[in-house]
Design a protein around this motif. Sequence first.
Motif, PDB file in Angstrom:
ATOM      1  N   SER A   1     -36.224 -21.144  -0.920  1.00 27.08           N
ATOM      2  CA  SER A   1     -35.692 -20.885   0.422  1.00 27.08           C
ATOM      3  C   SER A   1     -35.369 -19.409   0.644  1.00 27.08           C
ATOM      4  O   SER A   1     -35.097 -18.998   1.779  1.00 27.08           O
ATOM      5  CB  SER A   1     -34.442 -21.731   0.670  1.00 27.08           C
TER       6      SER A   1
ATOM      7  N   ASN B   1     -42.503 -23.657   7.706  1.00 31.23           N
ATOM      8  CA  ASN B   1     -41.243 -23.512   6.977  1.00 31.23           C
ATOM      9  C   ASN B   1     -40.770 -24.836   6.379  1.00 31.23           C
ATOM     10  O   ASN B   1     -39.563 -25.062   6.198  1.00 31.23           O
ATOM     11  CB  ASN B   1     -40.150 -22.918   7.874  1.00 31.23           C
TER      12      ASN B   1
ATOM     13  N   ASN C   1     -38.418 -25.198   3.323  1.00 27.69           N
ATOM     14  CA  ASN C   1     -37.033 -24.758   3.507  1.00 27.69           C
ATOM     15  C   ASN C   1     -36.151 -25.846   4.113  1.00 27.69           C
ATOM     16  O   ASN C   1     -34.960 -25.618   4.353  1.00 27.69           O
ATOM     17  CB  ASN C   1     -37.005 -23.526   4.412  1.00 27.69           C
TER      18      ASN C   1
ATOM     19  N   GLN D   1     -29.558 -29.561  -0.660  1.00 29.41           N
ATOM     20  CA  GLN D   1     -29.246 -28.130  -0.590  1.00 29.41           C
ATOM     21  C   GLN D   1     -27.838 -27.832  -1.115  1.00 29.41           C
ATOM     22  O   GLN D   1     -27.198 -26.888  -0.685  1.00 29.41           O
ATOM     23  CB  GLN D   1     -29.373 -27.642   0.856  1.00 29.41           C
TER      24      GLN D   1
ATOM     25  N   ARG E   1     -27.648 -24.386  -2.949  1.00 31.57           N
ATOM     26  CA  ARG E   1     -28.208 -23.223  -2.267  1.00 31.57           C
ATOM     27  C   ARG E   1     -27.202 -22.091  -2.095  1.00 31.57           C
ATOM     28  O   ARG E   1     -27.519 -20.927  -2.416  1.00 31.57           O
ATOM     29  CB  ARG E   1     -28.806 -23.614  -0.919  1.00 31.57           C
TER      30      ARG E   1
END
Length: 409
Positions: free
Chosen positions: A164, A377, A380, A385, A388
């Motif tokens: 990402s 994308n 992503n 997540q 992240r």
Amino acid sequence: MDYIQLWQNGERITLNIFVYAFTFAIPSLGLTLLIATPWLPGIVKQTLAMPLLLANILYPLTFTSDPMLDLVGSPFNFSVLLRFLDLFYVSPIVYHRPVYASTYSLWVDFWSCLRKFPKPAREATKDVKKGEIRTYTKDRSFLDIIPKLLFCMATVDVLGSYLSTFTPADIMHISKHQPVTYFMFYAMAALLMTAGFNIAGYSLHLFYSLFVEGGSYSSEQYRMLMIHPMLSSSLDDVWSRRWHQLFRSTWLAFPFRPTRTLTQRLLAKTTKHYDSIALFAASVSVFFISGLMHEYMVVCNVGWPLYKSALIGQQTMFFTIHGCGVILEKLITAFSKRVLPESVRHSLVVRVLQHIWVIGFGFTFLIWFMEGFATWNVYNDNPFQFTRPLIHQYFRTHPALHPFVGSAY
């Protein structure tokens, strides 16, 4: 509403996530009921199927929702189109089969990417006699699936957090100017896709085990959805066994078998090698159709204007050249068997060269695949997540790593 103008502008109607989830498969359910109705005449089924097939393929072009549902919806609907084109039109024309399929055969089609369904044995073996159906012993609990599923989720979380950091512009830049970083991206993306598809595989496996098999299953009947394709020693092994087999039954039904049959019929009287040529043509047709499916996924999610101006044809080129690579391998293998002793063909040096060939081939042509999906994308938008923020913070505080990550952290 002017839908043509909507598509030309690259726009879609946004639906609530639950509305999308419960409506995108309605045309496929209608097609299933239609093909499984035994008393309707074939011509009636074929006529009624046309608007359902059209609605099925237009749905992902017209409606959008959560990115993960978009990712599932477009390839699912494309696969449905191919499978029912075969059942309603191709098989009746090419093989003179009735316009009919049982719900059980469709069920087997859907689950065959993960699970073996016993069939009467064609030949006698030590386990079964000819014509008998093998019985599989259930030796695993559904609880065995959960740690594997959680591990894949954690892998997608960590690798997705790294990927990402790359914007679409970053990916295009490193592909041209930073080969080491681009190779790291390639390797991580391959691992991410492996773990991601195995999340889907283990989730389906868990569902089947709980709700169909009562909480237990036979380990002999199931396979991983993705079997570590980066470890393969041939492109043929990648695509025929290690890559996900979600669409295998569809690809075999259409275009593989009709292409092979029609090519055999066309060439049978002109060359004695018509079987080999037909096999090659059928193999390339699968890669070509796979490319079209990925073209469809990209155009659904980036819109027609951007797709037409910058991305058209890339997915078809990527998959078709892989099909040509598979054929080249087979020709080289056949030639090497004639000129090289078995000890050389199975030596460590040759095995290493085979692995380099597979990884290098994928790396060389990756940008054709990646540009469309990077523009979209999609990498992503994974739902895992949790790490992240921590990983991005780590990159920010360690400048030595900056050459190997993107700019979006």
